[in-house]
Enzyme design. Structure first.
Site, PDB file in Angstrom:
ATOM      1  CE  LYS A   1      -3.625   2.227   2.608  1.00 17.20           C
ATOM      2  NZ  LYS A   1      -4.597   2.228   3.797  1.00 17.20           N
TER       3      LYS A   1
ATOM      4  CE  LYS B   1      -6.580   1.947  -0.729  1.00 20.02           C
ATOM      5  NZ  LYS B   1      -7.100   1.988   0.818  1.00 20.02           N
TER       6      LYS B   1
END
Length: 328
Positions: free
Chosen positions: A199, A253
């Site tokens: 992320k 992400k």
């Protein structure tokens, strides 16, 4: 192989042939639908920075779950918009068995059972008054080890409510291992962990922070725990560690700006890899379509197909319901 004996356009000449030779297939079963939960009853609260996306009260979340089942979408991802008076420095509302998240989980599972999966976010930013994903010290630094204990409690809270997949998005070191151990010891051996393993500290998250009510609260940034967008090798190290600690699947992400990371993770580990087409990506498509810069339906399907082509097992996208209707 030389022209004209080899003409690659031959197989593209008609729709039936293009379908027959298509290497990547996108279906509603490849989609996870993120939904925002808010307080009240009968509430649909549109989010200005996410055109077409709303916060829903729990009863309306159940309606969305039934809609997803009808569309062939296999899983929902839930995120709470916690009331301001329930936020605190220590994020203790995350441990409340009757918080918005747990109430929504129970409502969906009571109404729909195993006809749909429920994936739940584990991080403290929806619950903290400072907007960070963990506990902070006096200087505002997010404390790794102290945060782990709260994340474990949050995970057990959600699992007890009926969550099928725990998805830690906090990016604290070591959290997958301690959560996996706690789930096993707590009688939740079949609850999956989908780790937000790679992320990034991205500029694409703004509308999401509006949706969960943390943008105006965030003090500082998240660069000390989310990944530097410049790094790729580090993503492989993060994934390797999370798999060793017990993650069943991993997530990258944001999505489209990091398709190279998706492909590298898939090639290196051959495990289920998911991507999150985040709020900023969604908003760009919506604004481009509204400005006449592209056909919305075509943009939606092409971007989702790109995730599958890059190696994703599935995609979290706010376009899930719309895409499922387009896919029929």
């Amino acid at each position: 192989m030389t022209f004209p004996a080899t003409r690659l356009r031959r197989t593209r000449a008609s729709a039936w042939s293009r379908a027959l030779h298509r290497e990547t297939v996108l279906t509603p079963a490849d989609l996870i639908w993120p939904l925002f939960v808010t307080q009240g009853s009968g509430v649909e609260d549109p989010i200005a920075s996410l055109p077409g996306v709303s916060r829903w009260s729990v009863d309306r979340i159940v309606q969305r779950a039934r809609e997803a089942i009808d569309l062939g979408i296999p899983c929902l991802a839930l995120f709470p918009n916690t009331q301001a008076d329930r936020r605190s420095d220590d994020g203790k509302e995350a441990l409340n068995p009757d918080n918005l998240m747990c109430t929504a989980i129970r409502a969906v599972k009571d109404a729909c059972g195993d006809r749909i999966g429920v994936l739940t976010d584990v991080a403290l930013d929806p619950y903290t008054s400072h907007g960070q994903d963990g506990l902070v010290d006096g200087a505002g630094y997010v404390l790794n080890d102290a945060t782990l204990a709260v994340l474990v409690g949050q995970s057990l809270n959600q699992a007890a409510a009926g969550a099928d997949v725990i998805a830690p998005s906090d990016m604290m070191d070591g959290r997958i291992g301690v959560i996996r151990d706690a789930l096993e010891d707590g009688g939740h051996a079949n609850v999956q962990i989908m780790s937000y393993a790679a992320k990034y500290a991205s500029a694409f998250y703004g509308p999401f922070r509006d949706a969960v009510g943390s943008r105006g609260l965030l003090k500082g940034d998240k660069k000390t725990y989310q990944m530097d967008p410049a790094n790729a090798e580090e993503a492989l190290r993060e994934v390797e560690l999370d798999l060793a600690e017990g993650a069943d699947s991993v997530m990258v992400k944001p999505g489209l700006p990091y398709l190279d990371i998706v492909r590298r993770v898939k090639d290196a580990f051959e495990v289920p890899v998911f991507a999150y087409q985040v709020s900023g990506e969604y908003a760009m498509i919506e604004h481009a379509a509204a400005a006449g810069a592209g056909d919305r339906d075509a943009l939606v399907l092409e971007t989702l197909l790109a995730f599958k082509r890059a190696g994703c097992s599935g995609v979290l996208t706010y376009h899930a319901a719309h895409a499922a209707r387009l896919l029929g």
